[in-house]
Design an enzyme around this catalytic site. Sequence first.
Site, short mmCIF file in Angstrom:
data_model
loop_
_atom_site.label_atom_id
_atom_site.label_comp_id
_atom_site.label_asym_id
_atom_site.label_seq_id
_atom_site.Cartn_x
_atom_site.Cartn_y
_atom_site.Cartn_z
N HIS A 9 0.86 -1.19 0.00
CA HIS A 9 0.00 0.00 0.00
C HIS A 9 0.89 1.23 0.00
CE1 HIS A 9 -3.08 2.88 0.90
NE2 HIS A 9 -4.00 1.93 0.77
N ARG A 15 -2.18 0.78 -7.57
CA ARG A 15 -1.28 0.80 -6.41
C ARG A 15 0.15 0.38 -6.72
NH1 ARG A 15 -5.08 -1.57 -1.64
NH2 ARG A 15 -6.38 0.29 -1.59
#
Length: 549
Positions: A235, A281
Amino acid sequence: MNSQVDILVIGSGIAGLTFALKAARHGSVLLVTKKARAETNTNYARGGLAAVLGDDDEMRLHVADTLEAGAGLCHLGVVETVVAEGPVRVRELMSWGTTFDRDQGGRLALGREGGHSRRRIVHAGDRTGHAIEHALLAAVEAEPAITVLEDHLAVDLLLSEDPSTRRPACRGILALDHRLGRLIVFRSRAVFLASGGCGQVYRHTTNPAIATGDGTAMAYRAGAVIANMEFMQFHPTALHPTEDPAFLISEAVRGEGAIIVRRDGTSFMERYHPRASLAPRDVVARAIDQEMRSSGDTHVLLDVSSIPRDTFRTRFPGAAEGLTERGVDAWADGIPVVPAAHYSCGGVRTDLHGRTSVPGLYAAGEVACTGLHGANRLASNSLLEAVVLSHRAAEAIAAFLPAPKAAGGEEWLPGGADPASLDGRDAGTDTPSPDLAHERKRVRDLMWDRVGIVRSDALLESAESELSNLAAAHERRWREDLWTPDLVELRSLLHTAELVVACARSRVESRGLHYTLDHPHRNNESFLRDTHVTLAGVDLPFPLTPEDA
Ligand SMILES: Cc1cc2nc3c(=O)[nH]c(=O)nc-3n(C[C@H](O)[C@H](O)[C@H](O)COP(=O)(O)OP(=O)(O)OC[C@H]3O[C@@H](n4cnc5c(N)ncnc54)[C@H](O)[C@@H]3O)c2cc1C
């Protein structure tokens, strides 16, 4: 101690709980969970769950966004099914008591996240997982056919020969009750694995301490096909300096207008992707990694100045509170962020009914690899996948449950636990061991340093050899020492780390979340396929039906 139930569930996150609520219609359900029942990744999920619910949205757009993020490896049939069944599962979550945010007109408020071309994320502020987890726990509490056992750590699956197929089938688990320090054999007609992910394999992770890859490791030892473990999602925006687990700033903050900038305030994401800060991402995490390397900075900043403070507080109460507690003034200084291990796209290979390659063993949620995410998960597709697949697995198990077997006379097969060998085997309570903590740190550090966002042949090779030494040393301890939760979890971390490295080494290209300096481009000729690993070391084709392809 021995116990017999119809269906055994490992894990009390969204997958285990939604499955248990449905499976309870078909038999007695025992759900074991290794800590307190709410201690799950689900409980920490922030942004929300993606489903096609907006007026301007269409199934084909959600499918296209998922495929784009997945970098060529998503299974189209799986993506179409999961996307199509999303809205009904969202309504079901609401019927079980989950309250999602609504707009002023009373309609579901839909958020936007990276990689999504439309607003389609149902949420409860930025504490969506907490809202879902607690609603489901209350629903499970009210269901008499479900028994929940906390502090019961599944150690291994039980395997015995299936008389009709003559193949090893899963018939229960060996668990460690770590409050009392005793081992228990739970026999069942089917096992549903919902043990979540493995972020704890890495030094920096958003995943809580429970996420040690136990389910993947257990299934692997039992001979199940494991797939795509090289695709660990990092992340991009974990708060710096990172805690354990790292405090996550949801992607939805960027969906509302925040952008990622260097510490000197210059923006850079537009150089990496047309969607800039809202790129998929993998692109964002790699761009941040590269900028940090070239600038020497320890972090980058999330610039939230375009979002009014009041809006931020109302829309992201969890982030606002967490930042205040940690003394971060986001509007004065920006939010310091770094990437952290977040989501495992790989796991135990299943079909669209949650069936693994071991008869009697089903899996869904983060532990499973269905083909939905391909080489990179689209934000908020994981909660969606968990509810859709748990529903489908419950239907499949109802059809599968074989006639009860005659008691006794079972021969337990290798790959699973052997109850006959447990006499005299000592088990321990949850007492921390400095030695094991040190070993755990070694695994996490080496995975972060050598099998992280940017990899290379040499780094992977050295990781493989060090892990193999650590695993051999652990094998000796496993034979001789007291089985404690720390020892069991270290075994899982080692086996899971080895699986990540094995998959990463066999993908000699860069794709999605797997990026290696030595092979920086995609190679569609050789690698437009999943990576499969089994204990036997062979690349077994998993018998997928056409709808799973
Ligand atoms: C900080 C954070 C934010 C996230 N935000 C989002 C989001 O906004 N949207 C989204 O779609 N996804 C999000 N995710 C990912 C998502 O939360 C997870 O993928 C999902 O919740 C996994 O659900 P699960 O039921 O598979 O596993 P979990 O919720 O992790 O539950 C696993 C369960 O298994 C138990 N368990 C594990 N091993 C054993 C064992 N050996 N014996 C017994 N029990 C065991 C655990 O104790 C736990 O109860 C986020 C994840 C994190 C960490």
